[in-house]
Design an enzyme around this catalytic site. Structure first.
Site, PDB file in Angstrom:
ATOM      1  N   GLU A 154      -7.191   3.789   8.056  1.00  0.00           N
ATOM      2  CA  GLU A 154      -6.472   5.376   7.767  1.00  0.00           C
ATOM      3  C   GLU A 154      -8.148   6.332   6.645  1.00  0.00           C
ATOM      4  O   GLU A 154      -8.164   6.936   7.384  1.00  0.00           O
ATOM      5  CB  GLU A 154      -5.382   5.828   6.840  1.00  0.00           C
ATOM      6  CG  GLU A 154      -4.248   5.196   7.624  1.00  0.00           C
ATOM      7  CD  GLU A 154      -2.931   4.916   6.525  1.00  0.00           C
ATOM      8  OE1 GLU A 154      -2.763   5.369   5.563  1.00  0.00           O
ATOM      9  OE2 GLU A 154      -1.898   4.591   7.883  1.00  0.00           O
ATOM     10  N   SER A 212       3.912  -2.539  10.383  1.00  0.00           N
ATOM     11  CA  SER A 212       4.598  -2.489  10.553  1.00  0.00           C
ATOM     12  C   SER A 212       5.321  -3.467   9.727  1.00  0.00           C
ATOM     13  O   SER A 212       6.307  -4.247  10.494  1.00  0.00           O
ATOM     14  CB  SER A 212       5.213  -2.234  11.634  1.00  0.00           C
ATOM     15  OG  SER A 212       4.216  -0.516  11.779  1.00  0.00           O
ATOM     16  N   GLY A 225       2.111   1.758  10.057  1.00  0.00           N
ATOM     17  CA  GLY A 225       3.102   3.267  10.774  1.00  0.00           C
ATOM     18  C   GLY A 225       3.593   3.579  11.988  1.00  0.00           C
ATOM     19  O   GLY A 225       4.571   4.473  11.639  1.00  0.00           O
ATOM     20  N   GLU A 260      -4.850  -5.657  10.467  1.00  0.00           N
ATOM     21  CA  GLU A 260      -4.305  -4.626  10.738  1.00  0.00           C
ATOM     22  C   GLU A 260      -4.578  -4.294  12.274  1.00  0.00           C
ATOM     23  O   GLU A 260      -5.488  -3.457  11.966  1.00  0.00           O
ATOM     24  CB  GLU A 260      -4.109  -4.178   9.501  1.00  0.00           C
ATOM     25  CG  GLU A 260      -4.369  -4.357   8.362  1.00  0.00           C
ATOM     26  CD  GLU A 260      -3.566  -3.704   7.423  1.00  0.00           C
ATOM     27  OE1 GLU A 260      -2.259  -3.105   6.458  1.00  0.00           O
ATOM     28  OE2 GLU A 260      -4.196  -2.409   7.143  1.00  0.00           O
ATOM     29  N   LYS A 270       0.177   3.875  -0.104  1.00  0.00           N
ATOM     30  CA  LYS A 270      -0.673   5.562   0.736  1.00  0.00           C
ATOM     31  C   LYS A 270      -0.711   6.917  -0.579  1.00  0.00           C
ATOM     32  O   LYS A 270      -0.665   6.463  -1.744  1.00  0.00           O
ATOM     33  CB  LYS A 270      -0.212   5.854   2.259  1.00  0.00           C
ATOM     34  CG  LYS A 270      -0.049   4.207   2.501  1.00  0.00           C
ATOM     35  CD  LYS A 270      -0.038   4.688   4.613  1.00  0.00           C
ATOM     36  CE  LYS A 270       0.837   3.155   5.099  1.00  0.00           C
ATOM     37  NZ  LYS A 270      -0.217   3.584   6.093  1.00  0.00           N
ATOM     38  N   HIS A 315      -9.543   0.094   4.610  1.00  0.00           N
ATOM     39  CA  HIS A 315      -8.010   0.811   5.642  1.00  0.00           C
ATOM     40  C   HIS A 315      -8.748   1.376   6.965  1.00  0.00           C
ATOM     41  O   HIS A 315      -9.363   2.476   6.326  1.00  0.00           O
ATOM     42  CB  HIS A 315      -7.533   1.346   4.685  1.00  0.00           C
ATOM     43  CG  HIS A 315      -5.721   1.475   4.738  1.00  0.00           C
ATOM     44  ND1 HIS A 315      -5.915   1.777   6.058  1.00  0.00           N
ATOM     45  CD2 HIS A 315      -4.686   0.737   5.093  1.00  0.00           C
ATOM     46  CE1 HIS A 315      -4.321   1.699   5.853  1.00  0.00           C
ATOM     47  NE2 HIS A 315      -4.271   0.879   5.483  1.00  0.00           N
ATOM     48  N   ASN A 322       0.792  -0.573  -0.068  1.00  0.00           N
ATOM     49  CA  ASN A 322       0.217  -0.069   0.019  1.00  0.00           C
ATOM     50  C   ASN A 322       0.585   1.274  -0.051  1.00  0.00           C
ATOM     51  O   ASN A 322       1.529   1.345   0.880  1.00  0.00           O
ATOM     52  CB  ASN A 322      -0.959  -0.459   1.621  1.00  0.00           C
ATOM     53  CG  ASN A 322      -1.764   1.281   1.195  1.00  0.00           C
ATOM     54  OD1 ASN A 322      -1.741   1.911   0.485  1.00  0.00           O
ATOM     55  ND2 ASN A 322      -2.407   1.523   2.940  1.00  0.00           N
TER      56      ASN A 322
HETATM   57  C1  PEP Z   1      -0.903  -0.033   5.965  1.00  0.00           C
HETATM   58  O1  PEP Z   1      -0.644   0.966   4.930  1.00  0.00           O
HETATM   59  O2  PEP Z   1      -1.906  -0.994   5.647  1.00  0.00           O
HETATM   60  C2  PEP Z   1       0.003  -0.495   6.935  1.00  0.00           C
HETATM   61  C3  PEP Z   1       0.088  -1.662   6.919  1.00  0.00           C
HETATM   62  O3  PEP Z   1       0.797   0.443   6.828  1.00  0.00           O
HETATM   63  P1  PEP Z   1       3.164   0.095   7.165  1.00  0.00           P
HETATM   64  O4  PEP Z   1       3.029  -1.640   7.151  1.00  0.00           O
HETATM   65  O5  PEP Z   1       3.314   1.536   7.310  1.00  0.00           O
HETATM   66  O6  PEP Z   1       2.281  -0.426   9.222  1.00  0.00           O
END
Ligand code: PEP
Length: 248
Positions: free
Chosen positions: A99, A211, A174, A168, A12, A97, A10
Site C-alpha cells: 500500500e 487475507s 484486503g 504478500e 493500517k 508494504h 498490521n
Molecule cells: C496487510 O495489510 O499486510 C494484509 C495482508 O492485509 P489483509 O490481511 O487484510 O489482507
C-alpha cells in the site's frame, strides 16, 4: 534450524491511542501471562505507536511501525524517522508494504528505509509481492527476485536475525481472496531461495500475508516455508488475532 514463527498484525489506518490501549488490554488478557510460542507483534499507526508501546510494555507482544522515512531528520513533512520510531518505544517497522509502494514508494526508497531501520536498531518486516497482472503474465518469480535483489542489496550477512520477509500477493491483500496453500508455498520457497543467495536462508523467517483469517491461518502457516503471517483486517479484533496466533 528451527525458526520461531512470527505473527504480526498490521492495523493500517485504524485505531486511536485510546483504542490501542483498549485493544492491548484485551489481547494481553486473551493471550495470558505465560511466554508465547510464536513471536507476536502489532503495527499501529504512528499516532498510536507510543501509547501502544506503553500498553504492551512488559508483555511478549512487540510494537512495530508501519513505515518510516530514510532520512534521520529534515524537511520531510508528514514523515517519521527510524529514531523517532525507536523513541516512541517501538522495536521495529514494516518496510515496503504494497500500500506504500502503490502510493509511490520506490524500490530505492524501500532499500534506503530498510537500511535506516536496521541502523537505528529496529527489526524489519520487509514486504514483497506481485500484482494480479504480473501473476497472470507469469512474471511472479522474476518480480519477487527483483524486489528482493534491490532491498537485500543493503543487508549484511548475519542481519537475517533482525529481518523477516513477508510475501504478500497484492491481489490477496484486503480482498478476501487468499492464495491457495500451494501457491503460497511455491512463492515462499522462491523467496527463501532468492534471499538465501545473500543471507542465511535457514535462519530467515518468511511470512505469508494476504487475507489471512482464523479459518485459513493454520493451513497457510503449515506450509514448509511459512514461518508465520502478516495479518491486516483479521488483526483488528483481539479475539480474531488471538485465534491466528494460536494457529501459529
Ligand atoms: C496487510 O495489510 O499486510 C494484509 C495482508 O492485509 P489483509 O490481511 O487484510 O489482507
Amino acid at each position: 534450524m528451527a525458526r520461531r514463527p512470527l505473527v504480526a498484525g498490521n492495523w493500517k489506518m485504524h485505531k486511536t491511542g485510546a483504542e490501542a490501549r483498549a485493544y492491548a488490554a484485551e489481547l494481553r488478557a486473551l493471550l495470558g501471562r505465560g511466554p508465547l510460542v510464536p513471536e507476536v507483534a502489532v503495527c499501529p499507526p504512528f499516532t498510536a505507536l507510543a501509547t501502544a508501546a506503553e500498553a504492551f510494555d512488559g508483555s511478549a507482544i512487540a510494537v512495530l511501525a508501519q513505515a518510516l522515512h530514510e532520512a534521520p531528520q529534515g524537511a520531510h513533512t508528514g514523515e517519521i524517522s527510524a529514531a523517532m520510531i525507536a523513541a516512541a518505544g517501538a522495536t521495529g517497522a514494516l518496510v515496503g508494504h504494497s500500500e506504500r509502494r502503490a502510493a509511490g514508494e520506490t524500490d530505492e526508497q524501500v532499500a534506503a528505509r530498510l537500511r535506516a531501520a536496521l541502523d537505528a536498531g529496529l527489526d524489519v518486516i520487509l514486504c514483497v509481492g506481485e500484482s494480479l497482472e504480473l501473476r497472470e503474465a507469469g512474471e511472479t518469480r522474476l518480480w519477487l527476485a527483483r524486489q528482493l535483489a534491490s532491498a537485500l542489496g543493503v543487508v549484511a550477512e548475519g542481519e537475517e536475525r533482525r529481518l523477516a520477509i513477508a510475501y504478500e500477493p497484492i491481489w490477496a491483500i484486503g480482498t478476501g481472496r487468499t492464495a491457495t496453500p500451494q501457491t503460497a508455498q511455491e512463492a515462499l520457497a522462491h523467496v527463501r531461495a532468492v534471499a538465501g543467495a545473500k543471507l542465511d536462508g535457514t535462519a530467515l523467517r518468511i511470512l505469508y500475508g494476504g487475507s489471512v483469517t482464523p479459518d485459513n491461518a493454520a493451513e497457510l502457516m503449515a506450509q514448509p516455508d511459512a514461518d508465520g503471517a502478516l495479518v491486516g483486517g483479521a488483526s483488528l479484533e483481539p479475539a480474531s488475532f488471538r485465534d491466528i496466533v494460536r494457529a501459529a
